[in-house]
Design an enzyme around this catalytic site. Structure first.
Site, PDB file in Angstrom:
ATOM      1  N   SER A  50     -24.746   1.670 -17.981  1.00 22.64           N
ATOM      2  CA  SER A  50     -24.069   2.263 -19.139  1.00 22.64           C
ATOM      3  C   SER A  50     -23.736   1.277 -20.251  1.00 22.64           C
ATOM      4  O   SER A  50     -23.511   1.692 -21.394  1.00 22.64           O
ATOM      5  CB  SER A  50     -22.777   2.955 -18.690  1.00 22.64           C
ATOM      6  OG  SER A  50     -21.923   2.043 -18.015  1.00 22.64           O
ATOM      7  N   ASP A 339     -12.797   3.519 -22.900  1.00 24.43           N
ATOM      8  CA  ASP A 339     -12.362   4.413 -21.835  1.00 24.43           C
ATOM      9  C   ASP A 339     -11.888   3.531 -20.680  1.00 24.43           C
ATOM     10  O   ASP A 339     -11.624   2.348 -20.875  1.00 24.43           O
ATOM     11  CB  ASP A 339     -13.467   5.404 -21.436  1.00 24.43           C
ATOM     12  CG  ASP A 339     -14.753   4.724 -20.971  1.00 24.43           C
ATOM     13  OD1 ASP A 339     -14.707   3.536 -20.579  1.00 24.43           O
ATOM     14  OD2 ASP A 339     -15.815   5.373 -20.992  1.00 24.43           O
ATOM     15  N   HIS A 342     -15.377   1.077 -19.992  1.00 24.58           N
ATOM     16  CA  HIS A 342     -16.253   0.458 -20.984  1.00 24.58           C
ATOM     17  C   HIS A 342     -15.482  -0.124 -22.161  1.00 24.58           C
ATOM     18  O   HIS A 342     -14.572   0.517 -22.685  1.00 24.58           O
ATOM     19  CB  HIS A 342     -17.261   1.490 -21.508  1.00 24.58           C
ATOM     20  CG  HIS A 342     -18.050   2.157 -20.434  1.00 24.58           C
ATOM     21  ND1 HIS A 342     -17.700   3.386 -19.910  1.00 24.58           N
ATOM     22  CD2 HIS A 342     -19.167   1.761 -19.776  1.00 24.58           C
ATOM     23  CE1 HIS A 342     -18.576   3.724 -18.970  1.00 24.58           C
ATOM     24  NE2 HIS A 342     -19.466   2.760 -18.863  1.00 24.58           N
TER      25      HIS A 342
END
Length: 364
Positions: A50, A339, A342
Site C-alpha cells: 500500500s 490513517d 499510512h
C-alpha cells in the site's frame, strides 16, 4: 520583507535535518533532484504494498481499498484514486523529484494511456507482501501476479516503441520494491497465520523472497532496483493500539522483527550485486528516518505522531476510514500519519527529501 529565495543557514552536524527541512518548508516550488552527469532515468515503476499502491486495488474484491473519501482529500481536485494517503505516495513523489512526472498511475487504471506506460506505472497492491500467504489472507494482488502484469507491460511497451527502446526503458528505469510491513504486522503477529515459524525463520523467509523477486526482475532486464526495508511498524498507530498495551506505546516485538528483517535484506542485496552482472540493487533504510520523525515530530514540523488524522486515529484504515463514520482532523499537516497505518503526503515528502540523493547517486 525578507526574500526567502536568498535565505541561508549554517548548520552543525547535529542540526542538519532541521536545517534541511526548514529550507524545504520555506521553498514553495519543488525543484527536481539534480542527477549525476549521463544518468538517465526514463520511468519509475513500483511493486509491493500500500505504500506505493496508486489504485491497483480499486477493482479487486477486497476490504483493503481506499477509492473513496476522505482518502485523497489533498490529491489533485480532492479525488480518491486508491492511494492509501491524503494525497500522493512515494512513487509519485520520487517520479516528480526525478523530473519525470507528478503522478505514477496504477497499471490497471482504466484511463491509462500508452504514453503513461513509457514513464512508469505501479503494480503494487495494498495488503501484499513477501510471504505468499499475506496477499491471500486479504484477497489482493501477490508479488507473483504483479510480476505477471509486468510481463504484459513489457510487451505493450515493445509494441509502442520497439525492442531496443523497450530494453533501454527497462534497464534504466528506477524500480521500487516496497513490502514487508503487512507480513510482520498482519500475517505474523495479528493473524498468527505462520505458527510454524519463529521470528528469525520468518524474517529469513521474507528476505529470501525479496532476493528471489529482485532476481526475477533481473531476468527481464531490470538493473536499477531500490528495495525499501521495513519501517518501525510497531510505532504506526494501529499497531500501537493492537500491540502497545494500555498506553499505546510502540510494539517493541514488531519493531525488532522489522530490524531483524532489514539486517538480512541488506546483505542479500549486496550478494546479488556480486552474482548478477550489471544489477544495482540499493537497500533503502526507511526505518531510522521514520522512527526519528515519530519520536521527534516537532523537529520536522509535526505535532501528532501516535494517532492518524482519520477518525479516532487509533484503528481506522481502509474501509474503516470513510466519510460516513470517520471525521478528519482539522489540520492534516500536523499529523505524521493519515490513517492508522499510512503516513501523510507531508511525511512522505520529508522522507523523500532525506533519502533521494543518498540512493540515486549509487545508480551511476
Amino acid at each position: 520583507m525578507k526574500d526567502n529565495s536568498s535565505w541561508s543557514c549554517s548548520c552543525s552536524w547535529s542540526s542538519w535535518k532541521i536545517c534541511l527541512l526548514s529550507v524545504l518548508f520555506l521553498t514553495e516550488t519543488i525543484t527536481a533532484v539534480k542527477l549525476p552527469p549521463k544518468l538517465i532515468i526514463p520511468a519509475v515503476i513500483a511493486f509491493g504494498d500500500s505504500i506505493v499502491d496508486t489504485g491497483m486495488n480499486n477493482n479487486v474484491k477486497t476490504v483493503v481499498k481506499c477509492d473513496f473519501l476522505p482518502y485523497g482529500i489533498n490529491f489533485q481536485s480532492g479525488v480518491a484514486t486508491g492511494r492509501f494517503c491524503d494525497g500522493r505516495v512515494p512513487a509519485d513523489l520520487l517520479a516528480e523529484e526525478l523530473g519525470i512526472k507528478s503522478i505514477v498511475p496504477a497499471y490497471l487504471d482504466p484511463n491509462l494511456k500508452s504514453k503513461d506506460l513509457l514513464t512508469g506505472v505501479s503494480f503494487a497492491s495494498g495488503g501484499s507482501g513477501y510471504d505468499p500467504i499475506t496477499p491471500k489472507l486479504v484477497a489482493v494482488i501477490s508479488l507473483e501476479d504483479q510480476l505477471s502484469y509486468f510481463e504484459e507491460y513489457i510487451e505493450k511497451v515493445k509494441n509502442i516503441v520497439g525492442e531496443a527502446r523497450k530494453d533501454f526503458i527497462v534497464a534504466n528505469s528506477l524500480f521500487l520494491l516496497v513490502a514487508g510491513s503487512d507480513d510482520i504486522a498482519n500475517t505474523y503477529y495479528t493473524l498468527r497465520a505462520r505458527p510454524e515459524y519463529d521470528v528469525d525463520s520468518y524474517t529469513t523467509l521474507m528476505s529470501d523472497s525479496a532476493s528471489e523477486f529482485v532476481t526475477k526482475l533481473y531476468g527481464y532486464g531490470v538493473r536499477r532496483v531500490a528495495v525499501f526495508g521495513a519501517p518501525p511498524i510497531g510505532c504506526v498507530p494501529s499497531q500501537r493500539t493492537l500491540g502497545g498495551g494500555i498506553l499505546r506505546d510502540c510494539a517493541d516485538n514488531y519493531n525488532e522483527a522489522a530490524k531483524l528483517f532489514n539486517s538480512k535484506l541488506s546483505p542479500k542485496l549486496d550478494s546479488l550485486r556480486k552474482t548478477l552482472p550489471g544489477i544495482k540493487p540499493i537497500y533503502i533504510n526507511i526505518y531510522d528516518p521514520l522512527f526519528d520523525i515519530i519520536q521527534n515530530p516537532a523537529n520536522y514540523g509535526f505535532e501528532v505522531s501516535n494517532k492518524g488524522c482519520c477518525g479516532t486515529g487509533a484503528i481506522e484504515v481502509a474501509v474503516l476510514c470513510n466519510k460516513i463514520t470517520s471525521s478528519v482532523c482539522p489540520d492534516v499537516s500536523t499529523h505524521v500519519f493519515w490513517d492508522s497505518y499510512h503516513p501523510t503526503e507531508k511525511t512522505y515528502k520529508v522522507l523523500v527529501s532525506l533519502l533521494i540523493n543518498k540512493f540515486v547517486n549509487q545508480f551511476v
